[in-house]
Design an enzyme around this catalytic site. Structure first.
Site, PDB file in Angstrom:
ATOM      1  N   ASP A  49      32.812  81.175 -17.548  1.00  0.00           N
ATOM      2  CA  ASP A  49      31.610  81.923 -17.869  1.00  0.00           C
ATOM      3  C   ASP A  49      31.674  83.259 -17.111  1.00  0.00           C
ATOM      4  OD1 ASP A  49      28.773  82.336 -18.506  1.00  0.00           O
ATOM      5  OD2 ASP A  49      28.437  81.884 -16.394  1.00  0.00           O
ATOM      6  N   ASP A  51      28.488  85.876 -16.314  1.00  0.00           N
ATOM      7  CA  ASP A  51      27.350  86.207 -15.455  1.00  0.00           C
ATOM      8  C   ASP A  51      27.018  85.066 -14.495  1.00  0.00           C
ATOM      9  OD1 ASP A  51      26.448  88.837 -16.442  1.00  0.00           O
ATOM     10  OD2 ASP A  51      26.135  87.765 -18.325  1.00  0.00           O
ATOM     11  N   GLU A  96      15.120  78.803 -18.801  1.00  0.00           N
ATOM     12  CA  GLU A  96      16.568  78.531 -18.868  1.00  0.00           C
ATOM     13  C   GLU A  96      17.006  77.558 -17.769  1.00  0.00           C
ATOM     14  OE1 GLU A  96      19.100  81.884 -17.916  1.00  0.00           O
ATOM     15  OE2 GLU A  96      20.872  80.917 -18.731  1.00  0.00           O
ATOM     16  N   SER A 164      31.210  84.354 -22.632  1.00  0.00           N
ATOM     17  CA  SER A 164      29.942  84.816 -22.068  1.00  0.00           C
ATOM     18  C   SER A 164      28.838  85.019 -23.099  1.00  0.00           C
ATOM     19  CB  SER A 164      30.179  86.138 -21.333  1.00  0.00           C
ATOM     20  OG  SER A 164      28.952  86.733 -20.984  1.00  0.00           O
ATOM     21  N   ALA A 165      27.659  84.574 -22.733  1.00  0.00           N
ATOM     22  CA  ALA A 165      26.473  84.833 -23.545  1.00  0.00           C
ATOM     23  C   ALA A 165      25.867  86.190 -23.188  1.00  0.00           C
ATOM     24  CB  ALA A 165      25.446  83.725 -23.334  1.00  0.00           C
ATOM     25  N   LYS A 213      27.320  77.419 -26.619  1.00  0.00           N
ATOM     26  CA  LYS A 213      28.725  77.792 -26.425  1.00  0.00           C
ATOM     27  C   LYS A 213      29.670  76.820 -27.130  1.00  0.00           C
ATOM     28  CE  LYS A 213      28.250  80.730 -22.399  1.00  0.00           C
ATOM     29  NZ  LYS A 213      28.705  81.063 -21.033  1.00  0.00           N
ATOM     30  N   ASP A 238      28.062  78.347 -14.414  1.00  0.00           N
ATOM     31  CA  ASP A 238      26.893  78.211 -13.537  1.00  0.00           C
ATOM     32  C   ASP A 238      25.728  77.537 -14.267  1.00  0.00           C
ATOM     33  OD1 ASP A 238      26.331  80.824 -15.012  1.00  0.00           O
ATOM     34  OD2 ASP A 238      24.461  80.524 -13.921  1.00  0.00           O
TER      35      ASP A 238
END
Ligand code: C5P
Ligand code: MG
Length: 297
Positions: A49, A51, A96, A164-165, A213, A238
């Site tokens: 990932d 961020d 989230e 990554s989102a 994802k 994370d």
């Protein structure tokens, strides 16, 4: 035999004894690390990932911006845009990371968050030629040890998939400015689509948010040629949603998952320990992944 292995890992990956490291099943982690070491660099891929996994969560007591938050710069968006973006962050980020809600419950709310922010960014007609400057002015920061991480993977010719989102254009700029955008790095993310004048007009492709994802892993990661024939995976994330990033790896053999637990530590500790093989609590470095990589390859 296990006792000897334990000793071996203790001396060869001493970072695993740091007090920020939590493991549900230490001996199984050690077995996986040994199996990966025997198979070698040629069998390994790293899926990470971005961020708050490759970047820091906080630095000197202040939050480090995510790729989306780097766009919160007067160069790119108006004061109204800033206000809107911060309101949305304050509304949706707590959702989230809320341990009391299920992923199913969070899913539509995450789509809502990303969609609203992306619509606002399009309205602001963000300019492509100012992105690099916005990244320069930002407090974006990769975790300590990032250079060793990226450089080692390049030297060993191990593909690194960054999944990554966040915003792909910004992510690329961050690793570029840190001089680690090596040819073995592959990125799946939300990329901007600019019109002929260089203003943002849309986002490309299927939206990626924290909890979808798996779809991207099956439809996109699985088709990346560079990742074929590498059945062992070191996965870094994370968010619990990051655990599905390796779902597209065919004929997976060994997988070792490392989760950074940055925020809401006490509330989320149990679920993280149950979900990731190794949990790193408030660790702003890549020391543990680096030590494992050094041992494996
Ligand atoms: O790279 P990664 O998949 O971690 O990027 C997604 C992260 O970006 C999420 O964890 C979320 O907290 C953050 N985000 C944000 N602002 C948004 C949307 C997502 O900071 N508008
Ligand atoms: Mg993240």
């Amino acid at each position: 035999v296990l006792a000897i292995w334990n000793q071996l890992t203790k001396s060869q990956v001493p970072e695993l004894s740091k007090c920020s490291v939590l493991m549900r099943d230490r001996s199984s982690v050690e077995e996986t690390i040994h199996a990966m070491q025997r198979a070698g660099a040629g069998s390994l891929q790293v899926i990470s990932d971005f961020d708050m996994t490759l970047t820091k969560f906080a630095h000197e007591g202040k939050r480090v911006p995510t790729t989306h938050n780097i766009l919160d710069n007067r160069l790119l968006i108006s004061e109204d845009g800033t206000k809107k973006m911060r309101e949305l962050l304050n509304t949706y980020y707590p959702i989230e990371i809320d341990p009391s809600r299920s992923i199913e419950e969070k899913l539509p709310l995450m789509v809502e968050w990303w969609t609203k922010v992306h619509q606002m960014l399009i309205q602001e007609r963000i300019r492509k030629d100012l992105l690099a400057q916005a990244v320069k002015e930002s407090k974006a920061m990769l975790r300590d040890g990032y250079k060793a991480f990226f450089d080692h993977l390049e030297e060993q010719q191990i593909p690194l998939l960054i999944f990554s989102a966040g915003v792909g254009d910004i992510l690329e700029e961050v690793i570029q400015q840190n001089q680690v955008f090596h040819p073995n790095v592959h990125i799946i993310s939300n990329y901007m689509d600019f019109d002929q004048t260089g203003a943002l007009q849309a986002f490309q492709g299927q939206l990626i948010h924290t909890f979808n994802k798996r779809e991207g892993a099956l439809s996109r990661a699985a088709t990346l040629r560079e990742l074929q024939g590498r059945p062992n995976v070191l996965l870094l994330g994370d968010s619990l949603g990051d655990l599905t990033m390796a779902d597209g790896v065919p004929e997976q053999e060994h997988i070792l998952t490392i989760g950074f637990l940055n925020d809401q530590v006490e509330e989320r500790k149990e679920s993280y320990i149950n979900s990731f093989d190794i949990v790193l609590v408030k660790d702003e470095t890549l020391d543990v992944p680096n030590a494992i990589l050094r041992y494996i390859t």
